[in-house]
Scaffold this motif. Structure first.
Motif, PDB file in Angstrom:
ATOM      1  N   ASP A  58      -5.882   4.062  -2.537  1.00 13.59           N
ATOM      2  CA  ASP A  58      -6.741   3.795  -1.552  1.00 13.59           C
ATOM      3  C   ASP A  58      -6.124   3.620  -0.136  1.00 13.59           C
ATOM      4  O   ASP A  58      -5.273   2.739   0.352  1.00 13.59           O
ATOM      5  N   GLU A  59      -5.869   4.897   0.609  1.00 13.46           N
ATOM      6  CA  GLU A  59      -5.226   4.951   1.931  1.00 13.46           C
ATOM      7  C   GLU A  59      -5.766   3.866   2.939  1.00 13.46           C
ATOM      8  O   GLU A  59      -4.772   3.363   3.492  1.00 13.46           O
ATOM      9  N   THR A  60      -6.820   3.498   2.901  1.00 13.66           N
ATOM     10  CA  THR A  60      -7.335   2.750   4.107  1.00 13.66           C
ATOM     11  C   THR A  60      -6.633   1.428   3.949  1.00 13.66           C
ATOM     12  O   THR A  60      -6.121   0.638   4.676  1.00 13.66           O
ATOM     13  N   GLN A  61      -6.774   0.759   2.354  1.00 12.86           N
ATOM     14  CA  GLN A  61      -6.053  -0.431   2.095  1.00 12.86           C
ATOM     15  C   GLN A  61      -4.636  -0.474   2.374  1.00 12.86           C
ATOM     16  O   GLN A  61      -4.110  -1.233   2.769  1.00 12.86           O
ATOM     17  N   LEU A  62      -4.099   0.683   1.923  1.00 12.67           N
ATOM     18  CA  LEU A  62      -2.590   0.762   2.064  1.00 12.67           C
ATOM     19  C   LEU A  62      -2.124   0.726   3.625  1.00 12.67           C
ATOM     20  O   LEU A  62      -1.292   0.311   3.953  1.00 12.67           O
ATOM     21  N   ALA A  63      -2.943   1.375   4.618  1.00  8.55           N
ATOM     22  CA  ALA A  63      -2.580   1.510   5.928  1.00  8.55           C
ATOM     23  C   ALA A  63      -2.773   0.121   6.599  1.00  8.55           C
ATOM     24  O   ALA A  63      -2.147  -0.392   7.270  1.00  8.55           O
ATOM     25  N   ASP A  64      -3.756  -0.770   6.020  1.00  5.93           N
ATOM     26  CA  ASP A  64      -3.912  -2.182   6.342  1.00  5.93           C
ATOM     27  C   ASP A  64      -2.949  -2.812   6.347  1.00  5.93           C
ATOM     28  O   ASP A  64      -2.543  -3.863   6.975  1.00  5.93           O
ATOM     29  N   VAL A  65      -2.168  -2.829   4.739  1.00  7.61           N
ATOM     30  CA  VAL A  65      -1.084  -3.696   4.460  1.00  7.61           C
ATOM     31  C   VAL A  65       0.116  -3.154   5.398  1.00  7.61           C
ATOM     32  O   VAL A  65       0.727  -4.140   6.026  1.00  7.61           O
ATOM     33  N   ALA A  66       0.207  -1.975   5.866  1.00  7.38           N
ATOM     34  CA  ALA A  66       1.353  -1.491   6.783  1.00  7.38           C
ATOM     35  C   ALA A  66       1.248  -2.033   8.081  1.00  7.38           C
ATOM     36  O   ALA A  66       1.934  -2.523   8.740  1.00  7.38           O
ATOM     37  N   ARG A  67      -0.175  -1.940   8.575  1.00  6.24           N
ATOM     38  CA  ARG A  67      -0.361  -2.560   9.877  1.00  6.24           C
ATOM     39  C   ARG A  67      -0.361  -4.104  10.052  1.00  6.24           C
ATOM     40  O   ARG A  67       0.204  -4.576  11.185  1.00  6.24           O
ATOM     41  N   ASN A  68      -0.491  -4.785   8.917  1.00  9.21           N
ATOM     42  CA  ASN A  68      -0.345  -6.214   9.048  1.00  9.21           C
ATOM     43  C   ASN A  68       0.858  -6.863   8.499  1.00  9.21           C
ATOM     44  O   ASN A  68       0.936  -8.019   8.292  1.00  9.21           O
ATOM     45  N   LEU A  69       1.746  -6.211   8.054  1.00 10.44           N
ATOM     46  CA  LEU A  69       3.222  -6.373   7.521  1.00 10.44           C
ATOM     47  C   LEU A  69       3.572  -7.461   8.541  1.00 10.44           C
ATOM     48  O   LEU A  69       3.635  -7.601   9.903  1.00 10.44           O
ATOM     49  N   ASN A  70       3.954  -8.786   7.834  1.00  9.45           N
ATOM     50  CA  ASN A  70       4.554  -9.851   8.669  1.00  9.45           C
ATOM     51  C   ASN A  70       5.881  -9.795   8.464  1.00  9.45           C
ATOM     52  O   ASN A  70       6.518 -10.511   7.565  1.00  9.45           O
ATOM     53  N   VAL A  71       6.509  -9.055   9.152  1.00  9.92           N
ATOM     54  CA  VAL A  71       8.120  -8.852   9.010  1.00  9.92           C
ATOM     55  C   VAL A  71       8.808  -9.246  10.419  1.00  9.92           C
ATOM     56  O   VAL A  71       8.465  -9.025  11.472  1.00  9.92           O
ATOM     57  N   VAL A  72       9.952  -9.886  10.033  1.00 13.32           N
ATOM     58  CA  VAL A  72      10.929 -10.331  10.970  1.00 13.32           C
ATOM     59  C   VAL A  72      12.472  -9.798  10.651  1.00 13.32           C
ATOM     60  O   VAL A  72      12.970  -9.819   9.539  1.00 13.32           O
TER      61      VAL A  72
END
Ligand code: DC
Length: 225
Positions: A58-72
């Motif tokens: 599911d590319e859309t779902q995976l792109a959402d994961v990438a966009r919303n990564l909470n990374v520091v």
């Protein structure tokens, strides 16, 4: 930002386990520049997908994961959702999944702005597969850093042994070759040596020799401008 005032970028692209991360970090330190490990972002998406059990088709779902990564990125540590995942993202499993997810245009697009935001004064050293081609096409210096697949497998084997992790050199070599194939042959942002990139084959170089070569190329560019 005005193009003329954009901080300089050194883009170091190359295949998996070529040592580009170590060289890029040392060059950044020598110049007092910021450092972007773009592969870490793809590995973070992979880790999050593994943790949350997303559908890999599911590319859309995976792109959402990438966009919303909470990374520091905190000094040399990487925090995902507040947890230290510096070592967790370095597993072969994360690397292989990162390479699969990286073939989705939606995932790549979701990470573009995050990568460009690392471009801060006094400059940036960025390593990955598409730093010179897509993310920073106007980089002051582009390097294609590589080594033979056999040497890369030996280096990875040594690293894992030093960490007390058991490994089989034939399996590592096969993983490296599979990853090379996938990263080189995908239709979007494939790993490639650009016509305006300097080739640095580190098969018979020490890390210091590779670092000094990149620094001397950058000095030459500086001297001309
Ligand atoms: O550099 P690395 O081995 O940590 O990267 C893991 C994977 O992420 C790599 O196999 C392909 C992908 N990647 C990418 O597609 N583009 C980048 N700029 C960096 C990594």
């Amino acid at each position: 930002m005005d193009k003329l005032t954009l901080p300089p970028v050194i883009a170091i692209d190359g295949p998996s386990a070529s040592g580009k991360g170590t060289v890029a970090q040392r060059v950044a330190q020598a110049l007092g520049f910021h450092y972007l490990d773009s592969g870490a972002l793809y590995r973070l998406v992979a880790l999050k997908v593994l943790q949350d059990g997303h559908n890999l088709d599911d590319e859309t779902q995976l792109a959402d994961v990438a966009r919303n990564l909470n990374v520091v990125f905190q000094d040399s540590a990487i925090l995902l959702g507040g947890c230290d995942v510096t070592d967790d993202i370095r597993t072969e499993q994360c690397g292989i999944l990162a390479s699969q997810l990286a073939a989705y245009p939606g995932v790549r697009a979701a990470l573009t702005d995050r990568q460009r935001a690392f471009r801060q004064q006094p400059g940036l050293v960025a390593d990955g597969r598409d730093m010179g081609s897509v993310i920073f096409p106007d980089a002051s210096l582009k390097v294609f850093l590589t080594a033979s697949a056999e040497i890369r497998a030996q280096r990875r084997y040594k690293q894992l042994m030093e960490k007390g992790i058991n490994a089989n050199i034939a399996d590592l070599l096969q993983d490296i070759k599979n990853r090379d194939d996938r990263d080189r042959n995908r239709s979007i942002a494939p790993l490639q040596q650009l016509h305006d990139a300097q080739l640095l084959d580190t098969s018979s170089l020490t890390i210091s020799q590779a670092e000094n070569t990149v620094l001397s190329w950058y000095d030459e560019i500086h001297a001309k401008n």
